[in-house]
Every structure is written in C-alpha cells, then in structure tokens.
Design a protein around this motif. Structure first.
Motif, mmCIF file in Angstrom:
data_model
loop_
_atom_site.group_PDB
_atom_site.id
_atom_site.type_symbol
_atom_site.label_atom_id
_atom_site.label_comp_id
_atom_site.label_asym_id
_atom_site.label_seq_id
_atom_site.Cartn_x
_atom_site.Cartn_y
_atom_site.Cartn_z
ATOM 1 N N ARG A 53 35.836 50.151 131.985
ATOM 2 C CA ARG A 53 35.527 51.458 131.406
ATOM 3 C C ARG A 53 36.104 51.576 130.009
ATOM 4 N N ASP B 95 39.063 53.976 129.045
ATOM 5 C CA ASP B 95 40.421 53.661 129.487
ATOM 6 C C ASP B 95 41.234 52.953 128.406
ATOM 7 N N ASN C 55 27.805 55.273 130.055
ATOM 8 C CA ASN C 55 28.601 55.920 131.113
ATOM 9 C C ASN C 55 29.682 56.813 130.517
ATOM 10 N N ASN D 23 29.961 59.431 133.293
ATOM 11 C CA ASN D 23 29.642 58.723 134.539
ATOM 12 C C ASN D 23 30.746 57.709 134.830
ATOM 13 N N LYS D 24 31.356 57.814 135.996
ATOM 14 C CA LYS D 24 32.474 56.925 136.342
ATOM 15 C C LYS D 24 32.017 55.637 137.018
ATOM 16 N N GLU D 25 30.717 55.425 137.126
ATOM 17 C CA GLU D 25 30.223 54.237 137.819
ATOM 18 C C GLU D 25 30.500 52.967 137.011
#
Length: 633
Positions: free
Chosen positions: A506, A509, A623, A628-630
C-alpha cells in the motif's frame, strides 16, 4: 528493521541419493533426512514464522503402502510443532513395534515421514488470513503415482486473475484464486497431460498398464511440463515440487527475483533459499553451494540423475536487493560484506550531517539487523578519524608538544548500544491510546552516555513506514537530550509497493510517499498532481501489462531526494521532539555498488523487473485515491 515487515518464505528440498540403510550405517540413524530438514528449516526461520510444513515421499514402495506424508502447522512456533508431531508419531510407532528399532526396511515400510525425498517450507502470510489451508506444501492427489504433486515455494504472482481464468478456460474448477493454487493446478494439468501421452505411447507398443507405469516414471519430461506451465507466469518465484513417483524440481523466476541455491555430493542433492543454510547443515564450503540461475530449474529424476534446464528465457537479472539489506541471513559471506559496505558508503553524508564534528557524536544502531551496517559505518569512521589525526600531526611539522600528540592520538569514535529492543513487550490492549503508549516503549535506551552538546547518529537498515521511529525510537532518543538526532537508513527511500512476496503493498503506508504528498500540499500542487496521476492510472486499467506505464513516478518527480528526506524528518519529529532531527538515506547508486549482484531496486526506483509490476503500482495508486484497502494484485 524498526518497521517489521512480513516477507518472503523459505524452502528446503532434500533428495537422498543412497538407500536409507547407508545413512543408518554411516550416521547412526535412518532419520538422517528428517534431521537435516529440521536443521535447514530452523536455519531459515527468519524467512517465515506464520506457518511451516513438511512433506516426504518414499521411493519404490509396494502398492497399498503409504508413500506420501505431509504435516503442516500455523501454531505459534510452527517448526517445532510439526517436528514435534513427527517425533511423536515415529516414537509411538516404535513403541508399538519395538522389533523394527534397528530394521531400516521395516521402518521405511511402517513409519511415516521417512523417505528419500523431502521438502520443507516456512511461511510469512503477506496477505489474507493465516489459516492452515494457506500453509505449504500443497498436495494434489491421484491414485496414479506419477500424477501426485506436492508443491511449495517462495513466490508471488502479479497476474493471479489471468492465471485463474486460464485454468477455467482449460475446463478446471479451481477451489481458490490464490496464486499457490493456480500455479499448482497449472503444473498439475500439464503433468497429467504428459502422463496420458506417455501411457498411450506405451499402450500402443503393447505394454500392460502395470508395465507402463515404471516406463512413464522413467520418461516423464519434467522440464517440458515446467516450460508449458510457466509460460504465462509473471512474478518472483523459487518454486519446488515433488512428484509421487520420485521426480523433483526447483524452478527460479527468469529475473532472479527470489533466491535459490543448491548443493550436490555423492549422498544428497539439496536446494534452499539461502546459501549459509546449506553450508551449515551439510558442512559445505561457500564455493560448493551454487546459485540457481534465473529461469532455470534443477531437476532430480527418480533414478537420482540431476540436470539444470533453462525453463524460461532469462530477463535482465533483478535479484531482490532487500534480500541483501535485510531478509537473508547475515552469516552469508557475500551478504555480510555487502551490509558492511552499505554502512561504509553512508559515512560521507553522516559527516556532513554532523558538521564534521566526530568528537561530539555518539554512533549507534537499531537492533538487530542493522548491526552489520553499523560495523561498516564505524570502520569507515575510524578511517576518517585516522586521516584527521595524521593530517594534524603532519601539519605540526614536528613542533607539537607531547600533550598535543597524546590528545590527538586519544581521539576515538564514540560507539554505544543506545537502543535496546524489549522483545517480550506486547501491545495486548487494543484501545488506541493504550496501544500507542505501549508501542512507545517497545524500545528502551541506555542513559548517561549522551551529552547535551552531542549529536546522536543511529543507523537502521531501512525506513519503510516510519511508525516505530515516530512513536517509539525518536521519543526514546530524545530523552537522552542530544543536540541533534541523525537517523540513517542503509536502504534508499522506499517509494513503491512490492508485488513479488514482501508485505509492502500500500502506497499510503510509505513515509516517503506521505512526504511527497505533503510537499505537494506545501507547494499548492497537491490537487492537480493527485488527480492527474489518478486519471492516467485509471486510463490504463484495461491495457496489456506490457503497455502499462508507471505514472506514480510523477508524484516524486518534482522533488530531490534531499527534499523528501528533509520532509520525512519533519513528519517523524512532529512537534514532540526537542532535538533537531535529520534523516539520511542510502543512494540507489551506492546500493548498486554495495550489492552488485542484486540490482532489483523497484521499491526505490519504480523500475519493475516484470511487466505486471507497473500494473500493480498503478492499481495501488488507484486504491489510495479511492480509499480502497484491497490488495493491488
């Protein structure tokens, strides 16, 4: 690493080339293979602690005898758990059948897990639930011995959806969309097809079914199966397989992203994810343990012959640099020197950050993986200090007093163990404020060695998210009241997600990404650039992987590395740190100098080694933009 990452996996494969009686006579036990597998898995526990599995195959058993054994665990200490289970089963059988204690043939017939072909795996769950169903090895069963398949690997595919659809097109009904399942089913499909072809061939020659079976085992072309299976794979992998009749293989991806090493003597063939594991377990020299070339497979036939075969056309070698910086065992001869070199190459930037004031600087490291880089940093520091001493004395032209010479020679680098990790401290309370307070105390510090006029230089192997630095380490360092805290990363700025097996999926992060976004806000370009990049990424959704461009690079393009580092320091220090905070990152050029064989640098540069990487990074940005956390792959 101050920010713990789940990553990689470890694989071990052993083929015993002698009958089990040989090992009983020479080493005192028919369990030689099991004992070596335990050692190899324990020596690779750094590569995975979420799960472990073991599988074995007995060669040349009679019909009706169990010849495949498998055990898996996702317990808190999975390696100890599976070998505890193996030990209990074997001891129970020996207790019930004491007459087979010294009868190797009877042991092979009656005891589980004993065999000539063994495979072990340790796993980190980089995504999804850590259920027992996710633990390798995976098993594909069939009553035809040649159609049984056991697989385990250190891998991640970027195109799992495409692979899944290919299986559906073949008429299969995969039980899961996980890359492990899709890869095994692909290999299994071509394995089945090859067996059928050989059966028809021997049937046409008049062989009965029972007569055809050993001929199929003899002529089964493992390389051909792998070539057809791997045709559409995009990812990083070191993938091992055992076939029920006794053939085995380990295949490495064509860019060499994931590591694999092998060793052979007259007793064993061994493959593992790390060289020193084989060196230690089999008392082999560095030179005797070979690296498996990218795109190649080591294939071990049931009769014991070993061959290396090019399965995929090799791409530009992009072996993962994180293997060298952090993940692999530092006891490897090359890795140890490379990590020292990473520390050494950082020293000029460190000197600049402390205004060349060695005498008022304390040097330390974040335990424990940064320790080797620290040694390299200090060795270079000693060289710099010795040059300063020499130049001062020579400039004195013999007129210095004894006291001046003694004072000069007594100068030394001040090295201390400042950060101490409390490994037993657990954030067992889930309420946010309680957790934050506990996280802040995961590290403790050594008091009394830093003075208010001192710089405190502390090296970490990499700074990914910066969470532990912000919430714990900097706060603890600041309690020592240094004038300045310099945080040094032996790795460059991590800007892009990984898609080959490391838990860095991600964008939002990454502290480097946060810093770039913050700089855009400072300069008033945030809304424009964020929306433009989103539109460009979204426009490529349906492109073929080969045509996709990494547009996330445009987020970083307006800024120098130093500007981003300075912003990272600002974000980490916030308003709570009294000392001045500076952050130094390794340069990509110096990373390549230190690790010349592992040039895979996509985390830092966005230059992905396979076509699927650009699609993944753009998907990760979409995302981020959409909240979107996918996972992006």
């Amino acid at each position: 690493m101050s920010d713990p990452l789940k990553h990689e996996c470890g694989i071990a494969l052993i083929r015993l080339l002698k009958p089990l009686e040989y090992y009983k006579e020479k080493y005192g036990t028919a369990f030689y293979g099991i004992n070596k597998m335990y050692l190899m898995m324990e020596k690779q526990h750094n590569r995975g602690q979420d799960g472990a599995g073991f599988a074995s195959i007995k060669l040349d058993v009679k019909p009706g005898q169990r010849y495949i054994s498998r055990v898996r665990s996702n317990a808190a200490q999975p390696i100890q758990d599976i070998f505890g289970q193996i030990n209990d089963r074997i001891n129970q059988e020996l207790l019930e059948n004491p007459d087979i204690k010294d009868d190797v043939a009877a042991q092979k017939a009656q005891l589980p897990y004993i065999g000539e072909l063994l495979m072990g795996h340790v796993r980190y769950g980089t995504f999804g639930k850590n259920s027992i169903e996710s633990v390798h090895p995976f098993l594909r069963q069939n009553n035809w011995m040649h159609r049984n398949l056991i697989m385990a690997g250190n891998f991640n595919m970027t195109n799992v959806f495409k692979l899944f659809n290919k299986l559906v097109e073949l008429g299969q009904h995969p039980k899961d969309m996980a890359d492990t399942v899709t890869v095994m089913e692909k290999v299994g499909h071509f394995q089945d097809r090859e067996v059928r072809k050989l059966y028809k061939k021997f049937k046409a020659k008049g062989f009965s079914k029972i007569e055809a079976s050993p001929k199929i085992a003899e002529e089964l072309n493992v390389g051909k199966i792998l070539k057809k299976s791997a045709r559409d794979w995009d990812g990083g992998y070191a993938m091992g397989g055992l076939m029920g009749h006794g053939d085995a293989f380990l295949l490495r991806d064509p860019a060499g992203i994931r590591p694999a090493y092998y060793y052979q003597d007259n007793e064993v063939v061994v493959v593992a994810s790390e060289r020193p594991v084989i060196q230690t377990a089999f008392n082999a020299s560095f030179e005797e343990v070979k690296e498996l070339d990218p795109g190649k497979a080591i294939i071990i036939k049931k009769n014991g012959t070993v061959s290396l075969e090019q399965i995929s056309e090799p791409l530009e070698r992009k072996a993962c640099s994180f293997e060298r910086i952090y993940f692999s065992r530092g006891s490897d001869k090359e890795i140890y020197q490379e990590r020292k070199e990473l520390g050494k190459l950082l020293f000029p930037a460190i000197m600049e950050s402390i205004d060349d004031d060695i005498d008022h600087t304390v040097f330390s490291y974040i335990p424990n993986t940064a320790e080797t880089c620290f040694y390299g940093m200090i060795e270079e520091g000693h060289e710099v200090l010795n040059r300063q001493k020499r130049d001062y004395i020579l400039a004195g032209e013999g007129k210095l007093t004894k006291e001046q010479v003694d004072s000069t020679l007594s100068r030394k680098l001040r090295t201390e163990k400042i950060a101490i990790k409390d490994a037993k401290l657990r954030t067992f309370i889930t309420e946010d404020s309680s957790r934050d307070d506990l996280v802040a105390h995961v590290y403790d510090v050594t008091y009394g060695v830093v003075k208010p006029e001192d710089n405190l230089v502390i090296i970490d192997d990499s700074i990914v998210r910066g969470t532990t630095l912000k919430k714990s380490i900097l706060k603890m360092m600041d309690r020592l009241h240094p004038k300045r805290i310099v945080v040094v990363s032996s790795a460059p700025q991590i800007r892009y997600p990984d898609c080959y097996g490391i838990d860095m999926a991600r964008l939002e992060d990454f502290i480097a990404f946060k810093a770039a976004i913050a700089l855009h806000k400072d300069r008033g370009t945030h809304d424009k650039i964020v929306n433009e990049v989103y539109d460009k990424c979204a426009a490529q959704k349906d492109f073929e992987d080969e045509d996709v461009v990494n547009h996330v690079k445009e987020i970083y393009a307006p800024f120098t590395d130093q500007e981003i580092s300075d912003k990272i320091a600002e974000l980490l220090a916030a308003n709570e740190i009294n000392a001045e905070v500076k952050v130094i990152y390794q340069t990509v050029d110096n990373l390549h100098k230190a690790c010349p064989k592992n040039l895979g640098d996509w985390y830092f540069t966005g230059d992905y080694p396979t076509a699927g990487g650009n699609r993944v990074v753009n998907r990760a940005y979409i995302n981020f933009f959409e909240g979107n956390k996918e996972r992006a792959y």
